[in-house]
Write a protein that holds these residues in place. Structure first.
Motif, PDB file in Angstrom:
ATOM      1  N   GLY A  90     -18.171   9.594  37.122  1.00  0.00           N
ATOM      2  CA  GLY A  90     -16.711   9.417  36.300  1.00  0.00           C
ATOM      3  C   GLY A  90     -16.587   7.843  36.157  1.00  0.00           C
ATOM      4  N   TYR A  91     -15.229   7.319  36.018  1.00  0.00           N
ATOM      5  CA  TYR A  91     -14.822   6.382  34.891  1.00  0.00           C
ATOM      6  C   TYR A  91     -14.857   5.463  36.200  1.00  0.00           C
ATOM      7  CZ  TYR A  91     -13.109   9.259  31.173  1.00  0.00           C
ATOM      8  OH  TYR A  91     -12.927   9.905  30.243  1.00  0.00           O
ATOM      9  N   PRO A  92     -15.327   3.662  35.954  1.00  0.00           N
ATOM     10  CA  PRO A  92     -15.070   2.919  36.906  1.00  0.00           C
ATOM     11  C   PRO A  92     -13.872   2.488  37.183  1.00  0.00           C
ATOM     12  CG  PRO A  92     -16.446   2.411  35.030  1.00  0.00           C
ATOM     13  CD  PRO A  92     -16.028   3.807  34.492  1.00  0.00           C
ATOM     14  N   ASP A  93     -13.876   1.842  38.118  1.00  0.00           N
ATOM     15  CA  ASP A  93     -12.074   1.068  38.900  1.00  0.00           C
ATOM     16  C   ASP A  93     -12.154   0.150  37.880  1.00  0.00           C
ATOM     17  OD1 ASP A  93     -12.054   2.585  40.712  1.00  0.00           O
ATOM     18  OD2 ASP A  93     -13.414   1.927  41.750  1.00  0.00           O
ATOM     19  N   TYR A  94     -12.393  -0.778  37.753  1.00  0.00           N
ATOM     20  CA  TYR A  94     -12.653  -2.472  36.940  1.00  0.00           C
ATOM     21  C   TYR A  94     -12.767  -1.976  35.181  1.00  0.00           C
ATOM     22  CZ  TYR A  94     -17.917  -1.719  35.207  1.00  0.00           C
ATOM     23  OH  TYR A  94     -18.809  -0.120  34.190  1.00  0.00           O
ATOM     24  N   ASP A  95     -12.330   0.229  34.805  1.00  0.00           N
ATOM     25  CA  ASP A  95     -11.992  -0.288  33.067  1.00  0.00           C
ATOM     26  C   ASP A  95     -10.824   0.373  33.546  1.00  0.00           C
ATOM     27  OD1 ASP A  95     -11.730  -0.455  30.947  1.00  0.00           O
ATOM     28  OD2 ASP A  95     -13.999   0.577  30.368  1.00  0.00           O
TER      29      ASP A  95
END
Length: 92
Positions: free
Chosen positions: A33-38
């Motif tokens: 899924g979506y990365p935490d850094y973005d």
């Protein structure tokens, strides 16, 4: 595909599709899924087009008490060549 601008789960789903194909993609919370850094979803998408859409997505991703599984309904309309010079194939 392959440019690392889509979440990994969606990239994997698109690889096997043909123009005009329709697919429902279910992506479990985690590395696909979506990365935490973005946090603004500027580097990795798809990015919601409205403020309320962004707010809703971030609420789901940030809240461990809700199911963070992502669901996409995808129709592949066309495929462009990687060099950006057109030559796309369009479906129905």
């Amino acid at each position: 595909i392959g440019s690392k601008t889509l979440i990994k789960g969606l990239e994997c789903a698109l690889r096997g599709m043909k123009v005009g194909g329709i697919r429902q993609v279910i992506i479990p919370y985690g590395p696909l899924g979506y990365p935490d850094y973005d946090r603004e979803h500027d580097q990795i998408g798809p990015k919601p087009t409205t403020f309320s859409g962004m707010r809703a997505l971030n609420f789901v991703l940030d809240n461990p008490r809700v199911d963070r599984t992502l669901l996409f309904n995808v129709k592949l309309v066309r495929v462009d060549r990687g060099d950006g010079k057109g030559g796309f194939v369009r479906g129905n």
